[in-house]
Design a protein around this motif. Structure first.
Motif: not given
Lengths: 145, 145
Positions: B99-117
């Motif tokens: 959820w955070g990765d999807k809706y707060l992407r602008d504020f977060n580092q990408i791939d912070n937790i690996e393999g989210l895809d």
DNA sequence: AACAATCACTATCAATTTGATAGTAATAAA
DNA sequence: TTTATTACTATCAAATTGATAGTGATTGTT
């Protein structure tokens, strides 16, 4: 929505928005029980104080989790509705509910949220769809007049 | 584990245990980054104060979310490990992360937790299994001597 | 039209919690 | 044997919570 998140971690940032004692309970009331007004939230079992409820509603609005509207023909009640991204919190809430039901069973009422024995994904999609349908059926658009 | 929950609702009760700013971040560090010591938790990006960390660890122990041990041959470090029911919080944490990765992407580092895809269920089972394996490989049982 | 009830809050303030920093005791390393 | 590390506890100001009372606008009742 300002960036005052503790870190770049998506989990930490999400918890900066919903990681408190009350926010997810408000979302729960909206999503599962279709509550929409200040009075309805105040009436929940957990007895939230009006000052806390007020501050939480403002916070949730500032993060685009909920919106505040008035119905045409009712100047008294404010109607709070979930945004799209709040509806996408359904899976988290269902998981939390399943976990609590499993590991805190002794302390909780059974069947508090109906249909927990069904498939997770079915529960989630049903909850979402019910909420969306309720909103459509409840809201009176200005051009209905 | 005493019953001082706000209500009989499994969601509310679960939030009484993990519904604060810090508890789930400690579980995150343990589950995803395999952290085990006070020092390691202190070193996280979110900069938890030692007094808060100490009180949260005690709280989590009291709710059987974590256990505190010492390794044989190391009287200095305390080792904190997740209980079974804490490992079952994985799905919640993964959902929160998604959820955070999807809706707060602008504020977060990408791939912070690996393999989210990857597939959600695969991520969850992988995370759980990695943690369990790590514990087995790390802990030295007394009868190994 | 007048009065009462309801709704959505705000105000107040004591009590609790947080968080930053410093300090301590035990163990381990140099 | 001194120094460093680990896991805390202590302190205390600042922020937050939560219980209760009060307010103003709207709506219902007589």
């Amino acid at each position: 929505m300002e960036n005052n998140f503790r870190s770049g971690c998506p989990i930490a940032s999400t918890l900066d928005i919903i990681g408190d004692k009350w926010s997810l309970l408000i979302v729960r009331d909206m999503l599962f029980e279709h509550k929409m007004t200040f009075k309805e939230f105040s009436a929940s079992d957990e007895q939230i104080a009006p000052s806390i409820l007020s501050s939480r509603l403002k916070r949730l609005i500032s993060y685009d989790i909920i919106t505040k509207k008035k119905q045409v023909g009712n100047k008294k009640e404010n109607i709070y509705l979930l945004s799209e991204k709040a509806i996408e919190l359904t899976s988290i809430l269902v998981d939390v509910s399943i976990w609590g039901d499993k590991y805190l069973r002794d302390f909780n009422q059974i069947d508090n949220i109906e249909g927990l024995d069904q498939e997770r994904s079915l529960i989630i999609s049903t909850v979402k769809q019910r909420y969306t349908t309720m909103v459509q059926n409840t809201l009176i658009e200005p051009n209905d007049f």
